[in-house]
Design an enzyme around this catalytic site. Structure first.
Site, mmCIF file in Angstrom:
data_model
loop_
_atom_site.group_PDB
_atom_site.id
_atom_site.type_symbol
_atom_site.label_atom_id
_atom_site.label_comp_id
_atom_site.label_asym_id
_atom_site.label_seq_id
_atom_site.Cartn_x
_atom_site.Cartn_y
_atom_site.Cartn_z
ATOM 1 N N TYR A 157 44.592 54.930 -40.913
ATOM 2 C CA TYR A 157 45.272 55.991 -41.647
ATOM 3 C C TYR A 157 46.456 56.627 -40.935
ATOM 4 C CZ TYR A 157 41.384 55.412 -44.797
ATOM 5 O OH TYR A 157 40.481 54.869 -45.678
ATOM 6 N N PHE A 442 33.142 63.578 -45.053
ATOM 7 C CA PHE A 442 33.248 63.286 -46.476
ATOM 8 C C PHE A 442 33.935 61.933 -46.675
ATOM 9 C CE2 PHE A 442 36.620 66.053 -45.022
ATOM 10 C CZ PHE A 442 37.779 65.426 -45.437
#
Length: 442
Positions: A157, A442
């Site tokens: 990312y 998450f």
């Protein structure tokens, strides 16, 4: 992406159909609708989860609805006989909104990204890039100052501008005879039924969240795990979970721990922490004293301890606390430099000029930060204004909660120090007085 009702089509990648929708139940059957079932079948493959039973899937969808998750599914246009059903996406993506403590108890809505998967048979087709870049652009247009995610793989990312902003330690604590604290804690701890945490845990965590930079609102999964209603390995209830509460001087609960015994085959006998939240230092110390007093166990393990935990300093023998591993936790992607930096507090007065490079052209440019010791004004600077530091948007994300040190990043070549001493100055300005900690994935 262009909208057609609740279906969005992305024309950047050929031979695929992109659909945006909310998780939902079929009104006629009471079961998750076909599109939702296909979506979760795909994420189960991507994250190596076991196939869900009907009840487990229903509960999972209910949690997704409670969190307000927005789903994107990518479907292959070409079908093959005997292959997975065409209703099972070849790629998934989701986002939802939660409040984030950006320092000083200031809560800002964050754009949280999760459930990003691409089936191995459809990798290197541009699916991830299309999903991510489209979502980030839309999040910026919707006014979010930053996006956040937790990564199962560390090398993916940063190329989209995300920087590691919080970390977590996995620790083992030796609670065998001889465990002793430097100062006797208040011991206002009592055990409770785990079900009591369904109401209490969100309230206690909400208070804790305001004390810790980087902490964010939790999703429903954490409540279910703490109460024993969910074992994430099986998707079913966990009847081995126990819980305890700490009470302040007024008798109000201000901390809790949820845990279970690891089993008699584990050597040494071990207590595994599921969740640990303490609003005050007194609650933190007393809950650890309680855990050390649990009979028939001589070790406690916790996978989400803070990077700057005071636990070693609480003990007469700090070697009883052993860090097993350190992992990145929250990654931040700044979408609006001015909005993001002005939202957080600035405890050190001064001025800093940053030159920020953003390969996605969402938030790059030259900015002047002027702090009065409480707040900052962030303005776009002209090209003629000399920059104190030059850095990428990912590095700015790492600095945002004060967790990364500009001096270290400069030594690593991640930041260019254009003015001698600028990194030290930036280190003091970005500091929030407490290392960021978000016991939340998450």
């Amino acid at each position: 992406m262009s909208s057609d009702g609740d279906v969005n089509y992305c024309w950047g990648v050929t031979n695929y159909r992109f659909e945006n929708f909310k998780p939902a139940f079929d009104e006629s059957t009471g079961a998750p609708d076909e599109r939702t079932q296909g979506y979760f079948a795909s994420t189960s493959v991507g994250f190596h989860d076991v196939r869900s039973t009907e009840d487990a899937l229903k509960n999972r969808v209910e949690r997704a609805i409670a969190d307000g998750r927005n789903l994107t599914a990518v479907y292959a246009q070409q079908e093959y006989e005997h292959a997975l059903d065409a209703n099972v996406p070849v790629a998934t993506f989701a986002w939802f909104e939660k409040l984030v403590n950006v320092g000083g108890g200031r809560l800002v809505p964050g754009h949280l990204i999760t459930w990003v998967t691409v089936r191995p048979t459809h990798r290197r087709r541009g699916l991830l890039r299309s999903l991510m870049t489209t979502d980030l652009a839309e999040a910026k247009a919707d006014g979010y100052p930053f996006a956040a995610l937790t990564a199962t793989e560390g090398g993916i990312y940063s190329r989209f501008g995300f920087g590691v902003a919080t970390w977590a330690h996995s620790i083992e604590v030796d609670t065998s005879p001889g465990f002793k604290m430097v100062h006797e804690p208040d011991r206002r701890v009592e055990m409770c039924l785990p079900s009591e945490l369904r109401e209490l845990a969100p309230k206690i965590y909400s208070e804790f969240m305001r004390t810790s930079p980087g902490a964010m609102e939790r999703q429903q999964t954490y409540i279910e795990r703490a109460t024993g209603a969910l074992n994430t390995d099986t998707g079913e209830a966990d009847r081995g979970v126990r819980a305890a509460l700490h009470f302040d001087e007024q008798g109000e609960a201000d901390g809790y721990v949820s845990y279970k015994f690891a089993g008699w085959s584990k050597n040494p006998p071990t207590i595994e922490l599921i969740d640990f939240v303490a609003v005050t230092d007194a609650a933190y110390a007393s809950l650890w004293s309680f855990l050390a007093a649990i009979d028939l166990s001589t070790r406690v393990t916790f996978g989400e301890s803070a990077e700057d935990s005071p636990l070693p300093w609480l003990l007469t023998d700090s070697r009883r606390v052993r860090t097993v591993s350190t992992e990145d936790n929250i990654w931040i992607r700044i979408l609006d430099v001015k909005a993001a930096l002005e939202a957080r507090p600035w405890y050190v007065p001064g001025t800093l000029v940053l030159e920020i490079d953003d390969s996605l052209d969402l938030a790059g440019g030259r900015y002047t930060i002027t702090s009065d010791g409480e707040n900052a004004v962030v303005e776009t600077a002209s090209d003629s204004t000399p920059a104190d530091l030059s850095l990428g948007i990912a590095e700015l994300g790492s600095l945002y909660f004060g967790g990364a040190d500009p001096v270290i990043l400069a030594r690593a070549g991640r930041i260019d120090e254009n003015v001698p001493g600028a990194a030290v100055h930036a280190s003091s300005m970005f500091n929030l007085g407490r290392m960021p900690y978000s016991p939340n994935g998450f």
